[in-house]
Design an enzyme around this catalytic site. Structure first.
Site, PDB file in Angstrom:
ATOM      1  N   PHE A 124       0.858  -1.189   0.000  1.00 16.62           N
ATOM      2  CA  PHE A 124       0.000   0.000   0.000  1.00 16.62           C
ATOM      3  C   PHE A 124       0.886   1.228   0.000  1.00 16.62           C
ATOM      4  O   PHE A 124       1.541   1.532   1.004  1.00 16.62           O
ATOM      5  CB  PHE A 124      -0.896  -0.032   1.242  1.00 16.62           C
ATOM      6  N   LEU A 126       1.049   4.837   0.119  1.00 20.43           N
ATOM      7  CA  LEU A 126       0.351   6.075   0.452  1.00 20.43           C
ATOM      8  C   LEU A 126       1.298   7.116   1.044  1.00 20.43           C
ATOM      9  O   LEU A 126       1.413   8.225   0.548  1.00 20.43           O
ATOM     10  CB  LEU A 126      -0.793   5.782   1.434  1.00 20.43           C
ATOM     11  N   THR A 127       2.003   6.750   2.116  1.00 25.08           N
ATOM     12  CA  THR A 127       2.822   7.706   2.868  1.00 25.08           C
ATOM     13  C   THR A 127       3.923   8.313   2.010  1.00 25.08           C
ATOM     14  O   THR A 127       4.550   7.625   1.207  1.00 25.08           O
ATOM     15  CB  THR A 127       3.437   7.004   4.090  1.00 25.08           C
ATOM     16  N   GLY A 345      15.911  -5.544  36.025  1.00 24.89           N
ATOM     17  CA  GLY A 345      17.069  -5.340  35.151  1.00 24.89           C
ATOM     18  C   GLY A 345      17.117  -6.304  33.991  1.00 24.89           C
ATOM     19  O   GLY A 345      17.577  -5.952  32.895  1.00 24.89           O
ATOM     20  N   GLU A 368      -0.660   3.228  10.183  1.00 25.12           N
ATOM     21  CA  GLU A 368      -2.073   3.222   9.781  1.00 25.12           C
ATOM     22  C   GLU A 368      -2.906   4.208  10.608  1.00 25.12           C
ATOM     23  O   GLU A 368      -4.047   3.944  10.973  1.00 25.12           O
ATOM     24  CB  GLU A 368      -2.646   1.798   9.825  1.00 25.12           C
TER      25      GLU A 368
END
Length: 384
Positions: A124, A126-127, A345, A368
């Site tokens: 996908f 988009l960004t 720790g 998203e």
């Protein structure tokens, strides 16, 4: 209403995924962390189990789960490293669902059967470097040239880009419109001339996932590559929002699954680790850390299921999906922090699983749609 698959068949699938996660994926986590890669034999087993196709309708070769069933499978899968979920995540979710929802029959026949088997992986795109959450103002251009569009721009942090066989690509087709109405969604085969990839990003966590920049230099696509066909010119933003609505429920299940894993690890450690002559789980302040984590987990799980049922019943669950994604991802961060604290720790040492999980879950509050974007979506829905 989406009823999904038969319950008996689904129960068998869920049990298969549970065994696969416990016996194959969890034992491979250290190798994935050290090599920053998922072994090819694991990838093939994921294909063989049909996991790439869980959200793709049966008529196109997928399993055809509804949203609630998908969340249950993803929750089980995310008991293991989130890198394994990421392998199928874009194909199951944002990479394919625009095609499932809005694609033409010809487009579906061309891609969905191959996506369902894992023959190809979807991604996908988009960004962008300057526009992450502001999806309505992307700057990648798609200039009309006869019957084609010529695309130029750069996409950033694109999951599975280097593995992908096809992309759902968002680009601006109307330069005179600066907002959502000027954006179009395209189906872009990965072997289209003009596509190149940046180096694989080195990330804080989720090693074994692959993200990188995608550069588009005079990439030429026909008008028939527009998701839904040429009549859907300028409607890509709305396809993306529908895809992300569904994807946020999916990511809620991711958060729930990995939260359960962290709580299991911390609870076992609290049973075995002794301080002051007794297991630390007998100390009330350690019990408080576990109890608060369990409360967060159950709330996130129920919110995720409720959003999924709403989506299955109505085909949309915008505020519910954002509420679920916001709460479950933030809860996973709180749970991770408490589980490290239970370890003391040791929780800061890479030899312990909780150190990796602490790093892995940080991304859930970002991708998203960041937590802040979810808050905006929720508030706007309330104020309407």
């Amino acid at each position: 209403m989406n009823k999904g698959i038969d319950q008996d068949v689904f129960d068998q699938l869920l049990e298969t995924v549970r065994r696969f996660t416990q016996k194959r994926l969890i034992p491979t986590e250290t190798e994935v962390e050290e090599t920053d890669n998922i072994p090819e034999d694991i990838v093939q087993e994921v294909r063989d189990l049909g996991l790439f196709g869980i959200s793709i309708p049966e008529e196109y070769g997928g399993i055809g789960l509804n949203m609630e069933q998908e969340t249950l499978v993803i929750e089980e899968l995310c008991n293991a490293s989130l890198a394994f979920r990421s392998l199928i995540g874009t194909t199951v979710g944002i990479g394919s669902q625009g095609l499932v929802m809005d694609g033409t029959e010809e487009q579906k026949q061309a891609f969905l059967p191959r996506l369902a088997t894992g023959e190809i992986i979807s991604s996908f795109a988009l960004t962008e470097p300057d526009f992450g959450s502001d999806a309505a103002h992307i700057q990648t251009t798609a200039r009309r040239d006869g019957d084609d569009f010529v695309i130029n721009g750069t996409k950033r942090y694109i999951t599975n880009a280097s593995r992908a066989g096809m992309f759902t690509l968002l680009a601006r087709t109307d330069p005179d419109k600066d907002g959502a109405s000027g954006v179009t969604a395209f189906l872009m085969p990965a072997d289209t001339p003009g596509i190149s990839f940046g180096k694989t990003d080195k990330k804080m966590g989720q090693r074994g996932t692959r993200t990188c920049d995608v550069m588009l230099d005079d990439v030429r696509l026909p008008a028939s590559a527009i998701i839904g066909g040429p009549d859907n010119l300028g409607k890509g933003f709305y396809t993306a929002m529908k895809v992300l609505d569904r994807g946020r429920i999916h990511l809620s299940a991711v958060a729930v699954g990995t939260s359960q894993r962290m709580i299991n690890i911390a609870t076992e450690y609290a049973r075995e680790r002794k301080q002051f002559g007794v297991p630390i789980g007998q100390h009330q302040l350690v019990q408080a850390l576990l109890a608060d984590s369990q409360t967060d987990l159950l709330a996130a799980r129920h919110l995720c299921r409720a959003a999924a049922r709403k989506y299955d019943a109505e085909g949309s669950a915008v505020p519910e999906a954002s509420c679920s994604k916001l709460f479950s991802s933030e809860a996973a961060g709180r749970i991770a922090d408490r589980c490290v604290q239970v370890h003391g720790g040791a929780g800061y040492i890479a030899d312990y699983q909780i150190e990796r999980l602490y790093r892995d879950v940080r991304l859930l509050r970002i991708y998203e749609g960041t937590s802040q974007i979810q808050q905006i979506i929720i508030a706007r829905a309330m104020l309407k």
